[in-house]
Write an enzyme that holds these catalytic residues in place. Structure first.
Site, PDB file in Angstrom:
ATOM      1  N   PHE A 104       0.867  -1.188   0.000  1.00  0.00           N
ATOM      2  CA  PHE A 104       0.000   0.000   0.000  1.00  0.00           C
ATOM      3  C   PHE A 104       0.906   1.242   0.000  1.00  0.00           C
ATOM      4  CE2 PHE A 104      -2.142  -3.378   2.373  1.00  0.00           C
ATOM      5  CZ  PHE A 104      -3.361  -3.482   1.726  1.00  0.00           C
ATOM      6  N   CYS A 164      -4.339   4.241  10.188  1.00  0.00           N
ATOM      7  CA  CYS A 164      -5.053   5.458  10.596  1.00  0.00           C
ATOM      8  C   CYS A 164      -6.379   5.074  11.246  1.00  0.00           C
ATOM      9  CB  CYS A 164      -5.270   6.382   9.398  1.00  0.00           C
ATOM     10  SG  CYS A 164      -6.154   5.604   8.056  1.00  0.00           S
TER      11      CYS A 164
HETATM   12  C1  LIG Z   1      -3.319   4.928   3.754  1.00  0.00           C
HETATM   13  S1  LIG Z   1      -2.770   5.002   2.101  1.00  0.00           S
HETATM   14  C2  LIG Z   1      -1.043   4.752   2.345  1.00  0.00           C
HETATM   15  C3  LIG Z   1      -0.147   5.476   1.374  1.00  0.00           C
HETATM   16  C4  LIG Z   1       1.332   5.500   1.682  1.00  0.00           C
HETATM   17  N1  LIG Z   1       1.794   4.379   2.436  1.00  0.00           N
HETATM   18  C5  LIG Z   1       1.749   6.801   2.336  1.00  0.00           C
HETATM   19  O1  LIG Z   1       2.138   6.814   3.496  1.00  0.00           O
HETATM   20  O2  LIG Z   1       1.685   7.840   1.672  1.00  0.00           O
HETATM   21  C6  LIG Z   1      -3.366   3.479   1.469  1.00  0.00           C
HETATM   22  C7  LIG Z   1      -2.944   3.173   0.046  1.00  0.00           C
HETATM   23  O3  LIG Z   1      -3.412   1.862  -0.282  1.00  0.00           O
HETATM   24  C8  LIG Z   1      -3.764   1.829  -1.641  1.00  0.00           C
HETATM   25  N2  LIG Z   1      -4.635   0.661  -1.864  1.00  0.00           N
HETATM   26  C9  LIG Z   1      -5.961   0.554  -1.581  1.00  0.00           C
HETATM   27  N3  LIG Z   1      -6.404  -0.679  -1.918  1.00  0.00           N
HETATM   28  C10 LIG Z   1      -5.354  -1.367  -2.402  1.00  0.00           C
HETATM   29  C11 LIG Z   1      -5.187  -2.694  -2.922  1.00  0.00           C
HETATM   30  N4  LIG Z   1      -6.219  -3.551  -3.000  1.00  0.00           N
HETATM   31  N5  LIG Z   1      -3.975  -3.073  -3.350  1.00  0.00           N
HETATM   32  C12 LIG Z   1      -2.918  -2.217  -3.282  1.00  0.00           C
HETATM   33  N6  LIG Z   1      -3.014  -0.944  -2.803  1.00  0.00           N
HETATM   34  C13 LIG Z   1      -4.214  -0.519  -2.374  1.00  0.00           C
HETATM   35  C14 LIG Z   1      -4.416   3.181  -1.852  1.00  0.00           C
HETATM   36  O4  LIG Z   1      -4.452   3.527  -3.215  1.00  0.00           O
HETATM   37  C15 LIG Z   1      -3.515   4.093  -1.004  1.00  0.00           C
HETATM   38  O5  LIG Z   1      -2.463   4.631  -1.775  1.00  0.00           O
END
Ligand SMILES: C[S@@+](CC[C@H](N)C(=O)[O-])C[C@H]1O[C@@H](n2cnc3c(N)ncnc32)[C@H](O)[C@@H]1O
Length: 451
Positions: A251, A398
């Protein structure tokens, strides 16, 4: 608890809605002849709980009766999709963004840009997103994201965008999104139409811990750059990497955590669902001269016990070095991309043992960082994590409620995992929310890595 470096003006992204109805705490509402207009039934808040309106709304034009307050710019009252608390100045966003907010409130009305009325489905301006960043030289930049219901008059917002750029030196980016219906929103982006740059650049630049990151209007970035620096300090400490370690950042978004870890790791592999974010992550690696980090598109919800990470990631023909790992739980699937994978993922923990294990090529995983959306991890992903071969999992969240659920599930699995520390970081002052960094160590038999 890691305290926030500042309690005010910390929030680097806010979205304010345009609308036609004001939420008022006082019920019944009495028209004092100040132009508020409307009738008691419409303006009462129905007894719904919510914050008090801070001060009277600004003087307004007189509008026709019928519950329409005319031009309103502000935040939705809790639980109200149709009523707004007017906001001229928001104390948790920087002054540079507040100046733009106050200007837009009057200028959009002067330009006869109609606010969207959710009850009638008519009008043009839906919302404005204000994003603020400070680059390595300390220069503050504001990105203005105007969101409208349609684009029937192409170029309608171009003069306003030019005026914003001319009037506010901090405004270096004005972009436009169309959100035809409320279901167009989601995933941190807007599906209705791509961002159209009306003025300046598409991105603004934020400096954090000696690195700089490009942020577009809708890409994910931690809410407070000041607290993000402290969060990344904690993550680096928690990961406790050595120079030969490969850390997998799941993620990864625009790669910020992976890039913060790159200096203390041998290699970083980041995986993210959104292709645009992966493109941003690659650009961020390049602009910071980080050469030991690679970012890829992959849907992590597809991961199940017995699968390799390699099964769900699109390596675009350039995978990182793979090692052969004994995948517990029944094997199946082919490494190297695209394969189905298998394993009795829903089998109870006791059945997850290595008897039916198949040797699979996968990314070396010494430490895994997960930073999922608020919903947390899918149970299948938790089961996969339990047997992924890493010695440590750093779980950044979060939403402590889903994190607790996922940690309990991970700890119920073989090999045995144990939560060894949990640190809250105050990323959201004046709210009940915190970011948390959990560290889970493998204390049972480690998954075999054969070479
Ligand atoms: C809370 S954010 C974290 C972003 C990053 N770690 C940061 O600190 O900036 C969650 C991330 O998970 C991604 N995400 C959501 N569902 C996902 C999936 N099924 N597979 C991979 N990534 C995913 C979202 O697009 C988002 O960028």
């Amino acid at each position: 608890m890691v305290r926030a470096p500042g309690l005010w003006a910390y929030r680097n992204k806010m979205e304010f809605s345009f609308g036609t109805r004001i939420w008022r705490a006082d019920k019944p509402y009495v028209d004092k002849g100040d132009g508020g207009g409307g009738d008691a039934a419409d303006h009462g808040n129905g007894g719904a709980p919510g914050p008090p309106v801070s001060g009277p709304p600004p003087p307004r034009k007189v509008y026709p009766p019928g519950g329409n307050d005319g031009f309103v710019l502000g935040l939705h009252a809790p639980g109200r999709y149709d009523k707004l608390v007017p906001v001229d100045r928001c104390l948790i966003q920087p002054d540079a963004a507040n100046e733009v907010l106050a200007f837009l409130r009057t200028r959009c009305e002067e330009l006869l840009l109609e606010p969207f009325d959710v009850k009638t489905g008519t009008g043009y301006l839906r919302a404005v997103g204000l994003r603020t960043a400070t680059d390595a030289a300390g220069v503050v930049q504001v990105s203005v994201n105007l969101i409208t219901a349609d684009d029937e008059v192409p170029g309608r917002l171009v003069p306003l965008a030019a005026e914003l750029g001319a009037r506010f030196p901090a405004v270096t980016s004005v972009v436009h999104n169309i959100q035809a219906s409320s279901s167009d929103r989601g995933g941190g982006g807007r599906r209705g139409a791509p961002e159209v740059v009306l003025y300046g650049r598409r991105t603004i630049v934020q400096a954090v811990r000696g690195l700089t990151f490009e942020m577009s209007a809708n890409s994910f970035f931690q809410t407070s750059a000041g607290s993000a620096a402290l969060l990344y300090d904690r993550i680096v400490e928690a990961a406790d990497l050595g120079p030969a370690d490969t850390v997998v950042d799941l993620f990864t978004g625009t790669g910020t955590i992976g890039l913060a870890l790159a200096a203390s790791a041998g290699r970083v592999v980041g995986v993210e669902l959104v292709a645009d974010a992966v493109a941003d992550a690659r650009r961020n690696a390049e602009r910071n001269g980080v050469t030991n980090a690679a970012f890829y598109v992959g849907d992590l919800t597809a991961l199940k016990g017995g699968m390799a990470l390699a099964d769900v990631v699109d390596w675009e023909g350039a995978p990182p070095p793979l090692v052969t790992r004994r995948a517990a739980g029944g094997g199946g699937g082919s490494a190297g991309g695209g394969g189905g994978g298998g394993g009795d993922d829903d089998a109870p923990a006791a059945a997850d043992g290595g008897d039916a294990a198949a040797a699979k090529a996968d990314v070396q995983m010494d430490v895994v960082v997960v930073d999922p959306p608020r919903a947390g991890l899918h149970p299948k992903l938790v089961r996969w994590l339990a047997r992924c071969g890493a010695r440590r999992v750093v779980y950044v969240s979060c939403n402590a409620a889903t994190q607790v659920r996922d940690v309990a599930l991970l700890q119920s699995h073989e090999p045995r995992w144990q939560l060894t520390s949990l640190t809250p970081v105050d990323m959201f002052p004046h709210t009940p929310h915190v970011e948390t960094v959990g560290v889970l160590e493998l204390v049972g038999e480690s998954a075999a890595v054969e070479g």
